[in-house]
Structures are given as structure tokens and as C-alpha cells.
Design a protein around this motif. Structure first.
Motif, PDB file in Angstrom:
ATOM      1  N   ASN A 142      19.593   0.103 -10.634  1.00 28.15           N
ATOM      2  CA  ASN A 142      18.834  -0.968 -11.266  1.00 28.15           C
ATOM      3  C   ASN A 142      18.114  -1.765 -10.185  1.00 28.15           C
ATOM      4  OD1 ASN A 142      17.892  -3.181 -12.578  1.00 28.15           O
ATOM      5  ND2 ASN A 142      19.794  -3.608 -13.690  1.00 28.15           N
ATOM      6  N   ALA A 144      16.578  -4.445 -10.212  1.00 24.84           N
ATOM      7  CA  ALA A 144      16.809  -5.888 -10.247  1.00 24.84           C
ATOM      8  C   ALA A 144      18.045  -6.250  -9.441  1.00 24.84           C
ATOM      9  CB  ALA A 144      16.966  -6.351 -11.685  1.00 24.84           C
ATOM     10  N   THR A 151      17.621 -10.280  -1.625  1.00 25.28           N
ATOM     11  CA  THR A 151      17.235 -11.680  -1.469  1.00 25.28           C
ATOM     12  C   THR A 151      18.406 -12.499  -0.957  1.00 25.28           C
ATOM     13  OG1 THR A 151      15.873 -11.303  -3.411  1.00 25.28           O
ATOM     14  CG2 THR A 151      16.107 -13.571  -2.665  1.00 25.28           C
ATOM     15  N   ASP A 179       8.251  -2.849  -4.547  1.00 23.18           N
ATOM     16  CA  ASP A 179       8.874  -4.165  -4.565  1.00 23.18           C
ATOM     17  C   ASP A 179      10.103  -4.187  -3.661  1.00 23.18           C
ATOM     18  OD1 ASP A 179       9.593  -6.719  -5.379  1.00 23.18           O
ATOM     19  OD2 ASP A 179      10.903  -5.901  -6.946  1.00 23.18           O
ATOM     20  N   ARG A 182       9.317  -3.654   0.133  1.00 26.28           N
ATOM     21  CA  ARG A 182       8.802  -4.890   0.702  1.00 26.28           C
ATOM     22  C   ARG A 182       9.946  -5.847   1.018  1.00 26.28           C
ATOM     23  NH1 ARG A 182       5.434  -6.713  -3.747  1.00 26.28           N
ATOM     24  NH2 ARG A 182       7.273  -7.783  -4.502  1.00 26.28           N
ATOM     25  N   ARG A 183      10.832  -6.017   0.048  1.00 24.52           N
ATOM     26  CA  ARG A 183      11.955  -6.926   0.263  1.00 24.52           C
ATOM     27  C   ARG A 183      12.840  -6.432   1.397  1.00 24.52           C
ATOM     28  NH1 ARG A 183      13.320 -10.299  -4.454  1.00 24.52           N
ATOM     29  NH2 ARG A 183      11.745  -9.890  -6.001  1.00 24.52           N
ATOM     30  N   LEU A 186      11.456  -7.332   4.812  1.00 27.37           N
ATOM     31  CA  LEU A 186      11.646  -8.729   5.197  1.00 27.37           C
ATOM     32  C   LEU A 186      13.116  -9.018   5.482  1.00 27.37           C
ATOM     33  CD1 LEU A 186       9.222 -10.385   2.648  1.00 27.37           C
ATOM     34  CD2 LEU A 186       8.847  -9.962   5.066  1.00 27.37           C
ATOM     35  N   CYS A 187      13.963  -8.370   4.686  1.00 27.13           N
ATOM     36  CA  CYS A 187      15.391  -8.596   4.868  1.00 27.13           C
ATOM     37  C   CYS A 187      15.852  -8.024   6.211  1.00 27.13           C
ATOM     38  CB  CYS A 187      16.156  -7.975   3.721  1.00 27.13           C
ATOM     39  SG  CYS A 187      17.867  -8.435   3.677  1.00 27.13           S
ATOM     40  N   SER A 216       1.239  -4.432  -0.316  1.00 21.44           N
ATOM     41  CA  SER A 216       2.217  -5.505  -0.121  1.00 21.44           C
ATOM     42  C   SER A 216       3.309  -5.076   0.858  1.00 21.44           C
ATOM     43  CB  SER A 216       2.826  -5.925  -1.451  1.00 21.44           C
ATOM     44  OG  SER A 216       3.621  -4.892  -1.956  1.00 21.44           O
ATOM     45  N   GLN A 219       1.868  -5.415   4.204  1.00 24.49           N
ATOM     46  CA  GLN A 219       1.859  -6.823   4.567  1.00 24.49           C
ATOM     47  C   GLN A 219       3.234  -7.279   5.047  1.00 24.49           C
ATOM     48  OE1 GLN A 219       0.029  -9.274   1.625  1.00 24.49           O
ATOM     49  NE2 GLN A 219       0.949 -11.114   2.510  1.00 24.49           N
ATOM     50  N   PRO A 925       2.611   0.792 -13.041  1.00 24.21           N
ATOM     51  CA  PRO A 925       2.398  -0.554 -12.501  1.00 24.21           C
ATOM     52  C   PRO A 925       2.181  -0.552 -11.008  1.00 24.21           C
ATOM     53  CG  PRO A 925       4.566  -0.328 -13.529  1.00 24.21           C
ATOM     54  CD  PRO A 925       3.800   0.867 -13.862  1.00 24.21           C
ATOM     55  N   LYS A 929      -0.761  -2.331  -9.455  1.00 18.99           N
ATOM     56  CA  LYS A 929      -0.519  -3.418  -8.517  1.00 18.99           C
ATOM     57  C   LYS A 929      -1.390  -3.267  -7.287  1.00 18.99           C
ATOM     58  CE  LYS A 929       2.199  -5.037  -5.504  1.00 18.99           C
ATOM     59  NZ  LYS A 929       3.106  -4.589  -4.535  1.00 18.99           N
TER      60      LYS A 929
ATOM     61  N   VAL B 119      10.989 -14.163   0.415  1.00 14.91           N
ATOM     62  CA  VAL B 119      12.235 -13.478   0.745  1.00 14.91           C
ATOM     63  C   VAL B 119      12.520 -13.720   2.216  1.00 14.91           C
ATOM     64  CG1 VAL B 119      13.314 -11.233   1.108  1.00 14.91           C
ATOM     65  CG2 VAL B 119      12.152 -11.724  -1.032  1.00 14.91           C
ATOM     66  N   ALA B 120      13.710 -14.156   2.482  1.00 14.17           N
ATOM     67  CA  ALA B 120      14.140 -14.370   3.864  1.00 14.17           C
ATOM     68  C   ALA B 120      13.164 -15.262   4.634  1.00 14.17           C
ATOM     69  CB  ALA B 120      14.305 -13.042   4.589  1.00 14.17           C
ATOM     70  N   HIS B 122       9.923 -15.536   4.231  1.00 18.00           N
ATOM     71  CA  HIS B 122       8.552 -15.051   4.349  1.00 18.00           C
ATOM     72  C   HIS B 122       7.947 -14.912   2.968  1.00 18.00           C
ATOM     73  CE1 HIS B 122       8.534 -14.241   8.571  1.00 18.00           C
ATOM     74  NE2 HIS B 122       9.718 -13.680   8.468  1.00 18.00           N
ATOM     75  N   GLN B 124       6.507 -13.036   0.258  1.00 16.29           N
ATOM     76  CA  GLN B 124       6.602 -11.590   0.057  1.00 16.29           C
ATOM     77  C   GLN B 124       5.578 -11.082  -0.930  1.00 16.29           C
ATOM     78  OE1 GLN B 124       9.021  -9.485  -2.167  1.00 16.29           O
ATOM     79  NE2 GLN B 124       9.662 -11.013  -3.662  1.00 16.29           N
ATOM     80  N   GLU B 125       5.201 -11.882  -1.873  1.00 15.61           N
ATOM     81  CA  GLU B 125       4.256 -11.379  -2.864  1.00 15.61           C
ATOM     82  C   GLU B 125       3.103 -12.359  -2.997  1.00 15.61           C
ATOM     83  OE1 GLU B 125       3.965  -8.336  -4.531  1.00 15.61           O
ATOM     84  OE2 GLU B 125       2.100  -9.457  -4.550  1.00 15.61           O
ATOM     85  N   LEU B 130       1.550 -10.600 -10.375  1.00 11.77           N
ATOM     86  CA  LEU B 130       2.693  -9.714 -10.186  1.00 11.77           C
ATOM     87  C   LEU B 130       3.987 -10.498 -10.186  1.00 11.77           C
ATOM     88  CD1 LEU B 130       3.115  -6.665  -9.712  1.00 11.77           C
ATOM     89  CD2 LEU B 130       3.602  -7.281  -7.354  1.00 11.77           C
ATOM     90  N   ARG B 133       4.869 -11.387 -13.544  1.00 10.69           N
ATOM     91  CA  ARG B 133       5.382 -10.241 -14.279  1.00 10.69           C
ATOM     92  C   ARG B 133       6.815  -9.920 -13.866  1.00 10.69           C
ATOM     93  NH1 ARG B 133       2.990  -5.196 -12.743  1.00 10.69           N
ATOM     94  NH2 ARG B 133       5.137  -4.774 -12.110  1.00 10.69           N
ATOM     95  N   GLN B 138      12.438  -9.786 -15.115  1.00  5.21           N
ATOM     96  CA  GLN B 138      13.836 -10.124 -14.840  1.00  5.21           C
ATOM     97  C   GLN B 138      14.450 -10.861 -16.019  1.00  5.21           C
ATOM     98  OE1 GLN B 138      15.547 -12.187 -11.723  1.00  5.21           O
ATOM     99  NE2 GLN B 138      14.654 -10.941 -10.104  1.00  5.21           N
ATOM    100  N   LEU B 141      15.207  -8.555 -18.663  1.00  4.81           N
ATOM    101  CA  LEU B 141      16.385  -7.779 -18.297  1.00  4.81           C
ATOM    102  C   LEU B 141      17.649  -8.575 -18.614  1.00  4.81           C
ATOM    103  CD1 LEU B 141      16.634  -5.004 -16.773  1.00  4.81           C
ATOM    104  CD2 LEU B 141      17.274  -6.371 -14.793  1.00  4.81           C
TER     105      LEU B 141
END
Lengths: 963, 155
Positions: A142, A144, A151, A179, A182-183, A186-187, A216, A219, A925, A929, B119-120, B122, B124-125, B130, B133, B138, B141
Motif C-alpha cells: 500500500n 500510502a 515521512t 511519489d 521522490r519521498r 528526500l528521506c 518531480s 527535482q 496519473p 502528472k 518531506v524531511a 524539503h 517535495q511536490e 497533485l 489529489r 489519502q 483511503l
């Protein structure tokens, strides 16, 4: 407001009615539980007893959190998180937070993760429990859940967590969802910060992210790499071509800003880079409408591309527009950017002088300070006087803090690098005199130092100095002890000293004496009073000398500071002269005696009368000096009565002694004096001293006492014996002693010392121990004896300033300072190269040791889970926590093979494709995106003007919906 | 990198705080006290940058709320301001004309949105659409989870 109350009540009713379903116990707990909204409303309603209400809530939450009902628990944790944001600790709930994090229901999981990222810190002990939990969620199908875990990890990561989980985060870089990629990017950065070893193995993959299909992700990778490069630019120079390619193709302003910024750090290291960058940067400067991007380009240009005149020109043109902007932010940033150019292109900065001077009066202190910094940096010899007058004018309008800053800036400009900019010292003195009058200034002491320094070193201005400074002594308002004058006394002290020292330049001695004897002087601090008393005597002596010289036909007429001595004393031998003159001065040259005039008698009476209050001062120095002065005047009076003119002769003798000039002395002067041949460094200071040290041990007391008898008076002894003695001393001091022993020894040694002092009294100076006496031997003849401790300090300080310039009036102490030059600390200016001074360089400190571009060593792999003890807190207590027990098996098997990353990635992809039904949906998407991203990049350029409109509209809407 | 984000009212009440670097509770209280005092004391016409210790505070006021981000000394101030604006616009879209009370009563939602944007520490988006969305996804969900979750007897 009312609507919220209604809603709140409604939610309680619903919660209540729903809860009273099947399980009565759970229902009851839910029924009586306050919802989050309820609690917030309650806290807001209890304006008076808020503390009690919150305490009550905390008690409730603590019981609710124990509940076995997950919903009750979640609400309780949510409430605890809210209370945490109000400043109430929730460390007691951390275990329950972990429980919530491990539930399968995303709703509660989210609550748990939020609570964790808000409340967990490096010292939270339950962090030890969560690695497996996070690991499972990171690998969750999942997205999410994985996003939540990423995060949260980004916020709470500790070195241990990083070590354990970095492999899992790394593997998410290959996830099919942009998504998550990207996270994860950064993490990872946060993981590197806490666990630098992780950087090198993951670096290659990270750079690959720069070529990702999804903008993204690119970036995010740029963000991380530029952040790394900013703190260690040298190592990351090889990335420059990649960054350059992105810079020329980027469509997102956010990313362009990052790239431009990182080039600001890289360009100074590689000259060819600046040349290459000139094109793109100048193009962006020309075309962009986004102020933030433009500013970044300007900053990069002025910081890293100082060799590219054309771009600098362009950037400065933009800065000019920014300086004239009404938005204070833009103005401030423009000034800030100009400070970088101060060193490399002062002329270009000087072109905007008018604008910068205006900023000194700006209502925003940031802008003021920044402008002041530039103004100080721009000053030249030619503009010094104008600039100073501008700064002085600003003082009237400025607030207290800035005024203080202005005062110190003016002084710093002038005194910098040994008065390099000052050509007219009389002007400088008048500036200093004006600065004393600045109310509430905190730089009185500095001004005082400067006044003395300038007067001591520049001989020709002394006459003018007395003229400029005397009015300050006459001004009674400066003596008032108020907050406005808080540091004025330390400046007055210097003024009084200068006026006293160069009293022969005084025009009206009586006026000055009146001012110095003003009763208000008693309100000054003791050290200033002491200088005043000294000055009184000097001024009086000078008045007498003036008079006698005017009368005496044969004497030297005029204002020569050093007249021929009237009494037969040699100037070199000044201490003897001072004491001798009082006793027998009258009889030596009786022929030239000048009787005291009426005026002088009156003056003498006035001085001895008005010095009276000071003779009872609590300050010892003041008391001593004023008593001395009074007695001396009494002696003069008596001498005058017995033989007219002899009193005057005494004063004249004093005046002659005091007219001897004080020279500035270098700190290193002592070093230049040759060590006299008779000074024996290796010899013990004295036999007596040794004895004192040794005898402090009681056991050997007797033996040493007898030895003392033998040694007495003997100065030199054989070396081996001495070394033996020393050894014994060392042994004694090395041995441990009891308290009583120490006390007794102390007493004994004190007695011993007293005895010794009695015997050898003449060697003891005031406040000096016997140890010093040998060193004091033979003071250098060239140095005039200091008049007091204050003078001594003064000289030492003065010596630390050194001056040098040829076309200006001669400045004393220059020859002294030559050798000092190399050690002179010149204000460190910011160099051209990028030099991050922020705290993140500390964060990055360890990272720098890991050069990510170096190839991996043979057995260097990403740290694996096996490195960390596997511990699942839930595996055993399934019965107790069955509601949220993790379905562990799946996740663990998923992570079995850690060593072969590629294999694992593949596996993951397979799994993603096969296992997840959302996959086909997800792909769309993603493309969407990508397109959206490009579009937004394109529209961003226009958004410059639009944005401000948006802000206003938004602010308006917020205003309408005001509480 | 952003160090922390703070949202506070004109009355110096903290509405939201997020720390991206480990910070002890004692330091948090001190930071929050110092920052609210420093920012609230500033003239509305003054520029929106305050230097605070080793970081730079960039803030922006919306009605009675101050949004304040603590960034590195060398960060781009204007870009940081745009980041604030970005977040506020997303909040506005999410809550529909956001006001202070929305953030008081839905502080957790404000956090969820914040986590989508940063995130952290920075950004991020950058696409508002987006983020909106993702947040609503979420929420959906969570709604689904409510229905079918193991403890989801609520519906």
C-alpha cells in the motif's frame, strides 16, 4: 464561533449513538470519551481555568490510552498530540503510539505516525521498538503506508534507525510510483545526515535519479545532491556537467533555483565553469519574471562569477531595480547581494550609493543594518568625512540599538587598520567629542580609548584637542548619573586625562579647575574621579607655571611644554626630584623665586577647599590622591608663607616633572630590552623561597629548618644539590594530603611568609609577592615610569594600537609597531570562495569524510537488517494485542535477500505488477502528472504578478472568515 | 533544508509546529517563545526575514495567522516565501477558504497536508493539483479503511 459549538455537540451525539452498539464495555468507553473537537472547544471555552482543564484532559487521555478499543486509543493519541503541540509532554504515550502505528487500519496508522513524528526524539526509548515496524511499512504494497513511514522516518530518524533502515529506503528509489521515489530520495538525505556511511553505497543510484522520467523525482534528486554539494562543493564538482544539462533543460523554477544555487558554490572552484555558466545565467536573468529565480541568479553571479564582467553588470542592473522596489523584502535582498560585491567590485557598488544611503533611514532594521554594512565597506579616504557626517545625521532619527551601532561603526571605520583612512585628526577628535554626547550610547569606553590614543600618538593635535575637549568638562549635564549618560563617565575620564596631561594648552585654567572641582564629579564612578583628582593637580600646576613664567624676566616665555628646570633636578631622576623638591627645592635657586599672586592664592585655597569632599570618598584611590593633593597644597601654602615664592618653586618642580611626555609603548617593548648579564634565569629566585616551599611539609620541617640556618644569605649553590632539593619539592607536592594537613601547612606557610616579610621587607612591593622581585630588577630607562596603576593599564592598552601612515601628522609609536604588523589581526573579510557558515555545516561535518565518488571497497555494501538485532515486541504478546498484531511473515520474507539489490528490486517490480490491482490505474496519473508538471513549470513564469493578487485575495478571504 | 515550520496566531498561540531536526522539548518551548516574540514585534512594513541564531526565519502573515519557516542562512528567501504561499494555497483549496479555526480544530489535517508538501524539510511536490489529489486520495483511503478495517465498526 457558534457553528463550531454546534458541530462539536453534534459529533458527540453521533459518536455516542454509534458507540452504544454491541460491546457494552467499548461503547461505554467511547460514550464517555471526549472527541478531539470537544476537547479543543473546551480548552478554548475555559479561558480562565485553562490549566486545570488541560490537566483534567491529560488525566482522561492517560486512562483512555490504555483502552483495548483501538478507536478510543486513537482518539486519545490524537488528543495527546494536540496537547503536545500546546507544550504538554506526551512521552508517557509513546508505547501506545507505537501500538497505533502497527495497526493495519490506515486511519489509525496515520494517527500513530503523526504522533510519532511530532513527539519522538533522539532520546525516546521506544524508537528501539520501531525498526521492524517501519521496515514492514516501507515495503508495504500500500503506497500510502510506505509514504507515511517515509515521512515519519524523515522526521524522527536517529543514527540507529538510519543504519537499520537505509537499505529499505534505498530500495524504494526503484519503486514504480514516482511519489514514493521522490519521498525516498528526500528521506535518504536525512539518513545520510545521521548515518554518513550510507552515502557512498547509495550515491550512484541517487545520481541516476537525475535522469528519472518523472520530473518531480529529478527535482528531489537535485534537491538532495545540491544540498550535499553546497556543504562540500569540491567533492561534488564532477556532477557539474549533469547539473549544467539540467539547468539548460529545466522547466521548473523550483528546480532551476536549486541548480543555480549549487553552481554558486561550484563556480568559484572551477574557473571554466563560470565562463560556461555566463550564457545560461544571463539568459535566465533576461527572461525570467520570477523574482526568486532572478535573485538566485544574481546571487550566484555576485558570489561565484566575479570574473564574468558582463553577467555581473547584468546582475547589478537587476539589483538596481530591486533597490528601488517598494517591497522591503526585495530591497533587503538587493542590499544583501550587494554586500558580496563589496570586495570584488566596490566601484560598481559605489554607483548605488544614493540608494544605499537612503536605506539607512528605512523603518526596517534589517535593511538599516545591511545598508550600514555596505556603507562601512565603501568608505575611502576621500569619502570618509562625508560618509561620517551622513552617519552622524542618521543618529538623530535612529532607534537606540541602531544608533549604538552607528556610533561603533563610525569609530570602527576611522580606527580600522591604524587609522588608515583618517587624514585630519583634529576632525576625528571633534567627531569623537560629538559622539560622547550621543544619548544612551554604550561605547563611552571605546571613545575614551580613542581620544587618548589619538592625543598620545599625534603630537600636533594636542593643542586643538584641549580646545575641543575642554567644553565637555564644562558641560554639567554630562555628569548626571542617568541612563542617557550610562557610559559617558568612561569617556569623561579620558577627556579629563587629556586635558590634565596637556594642561599647558589650556587657555582659562580657572574655568577648567572649576569644572573639575564641580561637586557633581562625586557622582562619577571611582576610577573616573581618581583621574579627575590627578587632572586637578596638573591643571593647577600648569596655571602656576604659566603665571611664574609670565612674571620672570629671565625665564623662558611662551607655551613651551618643557621649560628649563628652575630647580636643580635632573628630569631622568624624576622620582627623587618629586620628593626632593618638596623638601629642599626652595633653597636651591633663591634668585629666581616668584612670589605667589593674589589670584593664585585664591586658586590654591579654592582647590584645597573643594577637594575636601573627595578626601572622605569610599574609593581608596580617590581618597588617597585627594588627601595627597590637599596635603601638598598645605605644604605649598606653608612654604609660601615662610618665604614668598618657595611654594611656587615646589609646584614648578612638579610641573616640570609632569611635563615629561608619556610615550606610547608597544606590547612587545619588554622583549626588545636585552637581558642584563647579571640576571641569572636558572638560579632559584632565592634560597629563602625554596625553603618556604619545602618547609610546608611537616615531616621534614625540622630538617629544613636546620638547613635554612646554614643556607641563609647564600645565593648560589652547587647544581646537583639544587636539583635534589627540587626533586624533594616535587615529591612533596605530588603526595596526597589530608584536609587537616593541608590546613596546617597553609597556616604554617602563612606564618613563614609573614616572618620572611618582616625580615626582607624592603624587597616587598605593594601587592607583590617575593617571586616578582627578581624580575622587576632594573626597569628600562627609556620607559618613563607610569604615574599610577591606571596609567600603567592605559599604556599597555595604548601600546596595543599601532599607527602607520606617512603623509599624515607624525604618529608616535610607529617604530614600535613595525614588527607587530605581521601579527596584526585584520578584520577577516569574506573571501571569494563559498564559505557556508551555517549550522548545517556542522550537520554535514561527518558527511564530508565520505567521498561518494570514490569507488566502493570490496566488502562495502549497504548496511543490512542483519546488522541490527531483530526484535518484534508483538511477536510474543499476541494474546494481549491481537487487535493490532502485525501480519509479520509476509514482510520478513520479502526482505530476506539483502545483499543482491538488483535481484530484490526486480522481485519487487514483479510483485508490484502482479500483486496490486491499482497498478494499471496508477500508470495513467503518472503520465498525467508528468504533463502537469511541465505545464506548471511553464505557467510558473507568469505567476510572478499573479501571485501577489492571489495573496491579497487569500488574505481577504481569511480576513472575512475571521474569528 | 528547512529546520522547522511554525504557524501561530497574532496572540502568539502556536497553531502548528513541525520540527525537521531533532529538538528537545525544552528547546522547542524556547524556540517557539523567541520566534513568536521576534516575528510579532516586527513592523508590518518591514521585510519578512529575521535572523535567529544560526537560522533565518522567513514568515508571512495571512489575516491573523503567521506562517513561519526556519531555513538555512544561505537559503533563498523569496523561494521560501513562495513555499509558504504554496502551502497556504493548498490548505485553502483543501479546506475551502481556510481560516484559523479550521486549523485549530483540524490540526491533524493541516499536518497531513504539510507532510504532503514537505518531506524531511524539503519541498517535495510543487504541483498544487497533485498535492490536493494525493491528500484527497489519502482521505478516501482512510474512509475506505473505516468501512472495512479490522476495528471499523463506526460506519
Amino acid at each position: 464561533m457558534t457553528s463550531y459549538y454546534d458541530r462539536a455537540r453534534g459529533s458527540v451525539a453521533i459518536g455516542g449513538s454509534l458507540g452504544s452498539g454491541d460491546k457494552t464495555k467499548m461503547a461505554a468507553s467511547r460514550l464517555f470519551q471526549k472527541s478531539l473537537r470537544d476537547m479543543i472547544t473546551g480548552i478554548r471555552a475555559h479561558k480562565d481555568g485553562q490549566r486545570e482543564f488541560i490537566n483534567k484532559c491529560l488525566v482522561d487521555v492517560r486512562t483512555e490510552v490504555q483502552s483495548s478499543d483501538v478507536r478510543t486509543k486513537a482518539v486519545a493519541i490524537e488528543k495527546a498530540t494536540y496537547l503536545h503541540s500546546l507544550g504538554h509532554s506526551m512521552h508517557w504515550a509513546s508505547f501506545h503510539v507505537v501500538e497505533l502505528m502497527s495497526t493495519q487500519n490506515v486511519k489509525y496508522k496515520r494517527v500513530g505516525y503523526l504522533a510519532a513524528s511530532q513527539s519522538f526524539g533522539d532520546d525516546t526509548d521506544v524508537v528501539l521498538l520501531i525498526p521492524n515496524l517501519l521496515k514492514k511499512d516501507l515495503a508495504s504494497p500500500n503506497p500510502a503506508e510506505a509514504a507515511l513511514a517515509l515521512t515519519c522516518l524523515g522526521n524522527i530518524v536517529t543514527p540507529e534507525l538510519s543504519q537499520t533502515l537505509v537499505a529499505d529506503v534505498y530500495s524504494l528509489l526503484n519503486n514504480h510510483k514516482p511519489d514514493l521515489r521522490r519521498r525516498a530520495c528526500l528521506c535518504l538525505y536525512k539518513c545520510f545526515l545521521r548515518y554518513p556511511e550510507a552515502l557512498r553505497p547509495s550515491f550512484t543510484r541517487l545520481t541516476e535519479c537525475l535522469d528519472d522520467d518523472d520530473q518531480s523525482v529529478v527535482q528531489a534528486a537535485v534537491t538532495v545532491l545540491s544540498e550535499l554539494a553546497m556543504h562540500n562543493p569540491k567533492t561534488y564538482l564532477p556532477l557539474a556537467p549533469k547539473f549544467y544539462k539540467l539547468l539548460t533543460s529545466s522547466s521548473s523554477n523550483w528546480m532551476t533555483i536549486k541548480l543555480v544555487k549549487v553552481f554558486g558554490a561550484l563556480a568559484p572552484l572551477e574557473p571554466r565553469l563560470a565562463k560556461k555558466l555566463a550564457g545560461p545565467i544571463s539568459e535566465i536573468l533576461e527572461t525570467t519574471s520570477a523574482k526568486s529565480l532572478m535573485y538566485e541568479c544574481v546571487r550566484t553571479a555576485v558570489m561565484g562569477m566575479t570574473s564574468q564582467e558582463k553577467v555581473i553588470r547584468q546582475a547589478v542592473d537587476k539589483l538596481k531595480d530591486m533597490l528601488e522596489d517598494h517591497d522591503p523584502n526585495i530591497k533587503f535582498l538587493a542590499l544583501h547581494a550587494l554586500t558580496y560585491l563589496l570586495d570584488s567590485h566596490p566601484r560598481i557598488v559605489a554607483e548605488h550609493k544614493g540608494n544605499i544611503f537612503e536605506c539607512l533611514d528605512h523603518e526596517d532594521s534589517n535593511i538599516q543594518y545591511c545598508a550600514l554594512k555596505i556603507v562601512c565597506g565603501l568608505v575611502t579616504k576621500r569619502t570618509l568625512i562625508d560618509t561620517t557626517s551622513v552617519l552622524m545625521n542618521c543618529m538623530g532619527k535612529a532607534d537606540q540599538r541602531f544608533r549604538d551601532e552607528l556610533v561603533s561603526s563610525v569609530i570602527r571605520i576611522c580606527m580600522n587598520e591604524r587609522y588608515a583612512l583618517v587624514t585630519d585628526f583634529v576632525w576625528y577628535l571633534s567627531v569623537l567629542a560629538d559622539l560622547i554626547r550621543v544619548p544612551c550610547s554604550s561605547h563611552g569606553a571605546l571613545i575614551g580609548e580613542q581620544i587618548i590614543d589619538v592625543c598620545l600618538r599625534v603630537e600636533v593635535i594636542r593643542e586643538a584637542a584641549v580646545g575641543i575637549l575642554a567644553p565637555l568638562l564644562l558641560d554639567v549635564s554630562l555628569l548626571e548619573p542617568s541612563n542617557v549618560n550610562k557610559t559617558v563617565p568612561s569617556a569623561l575620564k579620558a577627556v579629563a586625562w587629556v586635558v590634565g596631561e596637556y594642561a599647558h594648552h589650556i587657555v582659562d585654567h580657572e574655568e577648567i579647575l572649576d569644572a573639575l572641582l564641580n561637586p557633581a564629579v562625586k557622582q562619577l564612578p571611582g576610577d573616573a574621579q581618581a583621574v579627575y583628582v590627578q587632572a586637578i593637580f596638573k591643571v593647577y600646576a600648569s596655571a602656576v607655571l604659566n603665571y611664574s613664567r609670565g612674571i620672570r624676566p629671565t625665564g623662558a616665555v611662551g607655551a613651551l611644554p618643557a621649560p628649563e628646570p628652575l630647580i636643580d633636578i635632573s628630569v631622568d631622576d624624576d622620582t627623587a626630584a618629586a620628593s626632593g623638591a618638596a623638601r629642599d627645592g626652595a633653597g636651591v635657586t633663591p634668585g629666581t623665586l616668584v612670589p605667589e599672586s593674589e589670584d593664585l592664592i585664591e586658586l590654591r585655597d579654592k582647590v584645597s577647599r573643594r577637594i575636601e569632599p573627595l578626601t572622605t570618598s569610599f574609593n581608596l584611590e580617590v581618597r588617597e590622591r585627594s588627601c595627597q593633593l590637599q596635603k601638598m597644597l598645605g605644604i605649598v601654602g606653608a612654604a609660601e608663607r615662610s618665604e614668598p615664592g618657595s611654594g611656587i618653586a615646589i609646584i614648578e618642580a612638579f610641573a616640570t616633572v609632569m611635563s615629561d611626555e608619556i610615550q606610547p609603548v608597544s606590547v612587545k617593548a619588554q622583549r626588545k630590552i636585552e637581558v642584563p648579564a647579571e640576571l641569572l634565569d636558572d638560579e632559584p629566585m632565592s634560597a629563602e623561597w625554596d625553603y618556604l616551599l619545602v618547609s610546608s611539609d611537616e615531616e621534614e620541617d625540622d630538617e629544613y629548618a636546620s638547613r635554612k640556618g646554614k643556607k641563609k644569605g647564600k645565593k648560589s649553590k652547587s647544581k646537583d644539590k639544587m636539583s635534589k632539593d627540587l626533586r624533594e619539592v616535587a615529591e612533596i607536592f605530588g603526595a596526597k594530603k589530608t584536609k587537616e594537613q593541608v590546613a596546617r601547612e597553609e597556616r604554617e606557610s602563612r606564618e613563614m611568609l609573614a616572618k620572611h616579610k618582616e625580615k626582607m621587607g624592603q624587597y616587598y612591593l605593594e601587592g607583590e609577592t617575593g617571586a616578582d622581585k627578581e624580575k622587576k630588577k632594573g626597569p628600562p630607562k627609556s620607559l618613563p615610569g607610569p604615574e599610577s596603576a591606571a596609567m600603567l593599564a592605559l599604556e599597555a592598552r595604548l601600546a596595543s594600537h599601532a599607527v602607520g601612515q606617512t603623509e599624515r601628522p607624525a604618529i608616535k609609536g610607529e617604530s614600535d609597531s613595525e614588527s607587530e604588523e605581521e601579527e596584526q589581526v585584520i578584520a577577516v573579510k569574506k573571501g571569494k570562495s563559498y564559505d557556508p557558515k551555517n549550522a548545517s555545516s556542522r550537520l554535514h561535518g561527518e558527511l564530508e569524510a565520505y567521498n561518494p565518488l570514490k569507488p566502493l571497497e570490496r566488502n562495502e555494501h549497504l548496511p543490512t537488517v542483519e546488522a541490527y538485532p531483530r526484535f518484534d515486541p508483538y511477536s510474543q504478546d499476541e494474546a494481549a494485542f491481537n487487535a493490532f498484531a502485525p501480519s509479520g511473515g509476509d514482510a520478513r520474507s520479502h526482505h530476506k535477500d539483502k545483499k543482491d539489490k538488483k535481484k530484490r528490486d526486480k522481485k519487487k517490480k514483479d510483485k508490484g505488477a502482479g500483486g496490486e490491482d491499482g497498478e494499471s490505474k496508477e500508470k495513467k496519473p503518472k503520465k498525467e502528472k508528468g504533463a502537469g508538471e511541465k505545464k506548471s513549470g511553464g505557467t510558473k513564469k507568469k505567476s510572478g504578478e499573479k501571485k501577489t493578487v492571489d495573496v491579497d485575495a487569500l488574505a481577504q478571504s481569511l480576513m472575512d472568515a475571521k474569528v | 533544508m528547512m529546520r522547522y515550520a511554525l504557524l501561530f496566531s497574532k496572540q502568539a498561540k502556536i497553531r502548528l509546529s513541525k520540527y525537521y531536526v531533532p529538538t528537545k522539548p525544552k528547546d522547542r518551548t524556547r524556540i517557539e517563545r523567541d520566534i513568536t516574540a521576534a516575528v510579532l514585534a516586527r513592523d508590518p512594513k518591514a521585510c519578512n526575514v529575521v535572523e535567529y541564531g544560526e537560522v533565518k526565519l522567513v514568515y508571512r502573515r495571512y489575516a491573523s495567522l503567521y506562517f513561519c519557516l526556519a531555513v538555512e542562512r544561505d537559503a533563498n528567501e523569496l523561494a521560501t516565501l513562495e513555499m509558504i504561499q504554496h502551502y497556504v494555497e493548498i490548505l485553502d483549496k483543501y479546506f475551502g477558504n481556510v481560516c484559523e479555526l479550521d486549523l485549530v480544530f483540524n490540526f491533524h489535517k493541516a499536518h497531513y497536508v504539510l507532510d504532503e508538501v514537505f518531506v524531511a524539510g524539503h519541498l517535495q511536490e510543487t504541483s498544487k493539483k497533485l498535492v490536493a489529489r494525493l491528500v484527497s486520495e489519502q482521505d478516501a483511503l482512510v474512509e475506505r479503511a473505516k468501512m472495512g478495517g479490522p476495528a471499523g465498526e463506526d460506519a
